[in-house]
Scaffold this active site. Sequence first.
Site, mmCIF file in Angstrom:
data_model
loop_
_atom_site.group_PDB
_atom_site.id
_atom_site.type_symbol
_atom_site.label_atom_id
_atom_site.label_comp_id
_atom_site.label_asym_id
_atom_site.label_seq_id
_atom_site.Cartn_x
_atom_site.Cartn_y
_atom_site.Cartn_z
ATOM 1 C CB SER A 65 -8.532 5.819 -0.178
ATOM 2 O OG SER A 65 -7.262 5.517 0.329
ATOM 3 C CE LYS A 79 -5.872 2.469 0.169
ATOM 4 N NZ LYS A 79 -5.542 3.685 0.854
ATOM 5 C CE1 TYR A 128 -2.994 1.678 -2.417
ATOM 6 C CE2 TYR A 128 -1.161 3.220 -2.572
ATOM 7 C CZ TYR A 128 -2.348 2.830 -1.998
ATOM 8 O OH TYR A 128 -2.914 3.606 -1.011
ATOM 9 C CE1 TYR A 177 -8.069 7.563 4.196
ATOM 10 C CE2 TYR A 177 -9.723 9.261 4.050
ATOM 11 C CZ TYR A 177 -8.757 8.489 3.463
ATOM 12 O OH TYR A 177 -8.478 8.630 2.138
ATOM 13 C CB VAL A 200 -6.342 11.923 0.378
ATOM 14 C CG1 VAL A 200 -6.159 11.234 1.706
ATOM 15 C CG2 VAL A 200 -5.512 11.273 -0.714
#
Length: 304
Positions: free
Chosen positions: A63, A66, A188, A240, A258
Amino acid sequence: MDYTAILERIRDDVQPLLGKGRVADYIPQLGKVRPDHFGMALVTLDGRCHAVGDATVPFSIQSISKLFACTLAFQLLGEDLWQRVGREPSGNAFNSLVQLEYEQGLPRNPFINAGALVVTDVLCSRFVQAESALVQFLRRLCGKDGIDYDGEVARSELAHADRNLAMAHFMKSFGRIEMPVQAVIDAYCRQCAITMSCEELARAALFLANGGVVPWSGERVLAPSPTKRLSALMLTCGTYDEAGDFVYRVGLPAKSGVGGGIVAVLPRRWAVCVWSPGLDHSGNSLAGVQALEWLTTLTGQSIF
Ligand code: GLU
């Protein structure tokens, strides 16, 4: 400030936590990573790197990608990006579907999976291969040509992408995804499978601490105002469903993944990346959050 000495102390103090927590195994390839790794690298604006442990070992950025995908999309669309994705913490798991239904398919923010899929959709509509554009971007940001995605990890995630596929189809039904769903999911999964080391990630994030400019190349990535805004989003949404507790303990804008990595920045001073694969209940690196808490405590440096 003797950052190297501080990182060495953190590395020693964090030892009892290594191997604790749970390595993410819902992507089977990630579950194969040894849980007791620990690396940390801090890069100051003059390019000096202070590092301990496994700071040069590449890991799956997951992530954290992102953050950089969102940077590219923000470059492309400017403020129009926020027509496509919101800017509020979700208060839900990163891969939750529930909120999407009662909010008409508009994701809360670009750092949960739904929002990141919209961001990847933006990149897919602009680049022939979105993940390659992101890889090139990361190579420029950290000045390292070797960065790439791990095909095994990407395939492993693709084979278990039912929830992300469901989310993307659901958003498409609201007209929130423009490109074919499978193309967005492929890009992705590859972007999440990019591997980088702590040193490389800290270097890549340094433009955020430098008003939007990559210190060693002079490349302007974002103007100062969008740089501030992106950092603000990291503060509220980057870790998160635990962003409140994270910022209480650490006091820095950050983005976690993660794979066990966390990138954080102190504006006008430095960027840091810590990696340890054992995750806490919220999906953040257990030892990583503790290490960052000690970093801001021992240095007395945070945004507050
Ligand atoms: N590729 C992962 C997923 O979509 C990213 C998870 C994460 O690091 O938060 O499930």
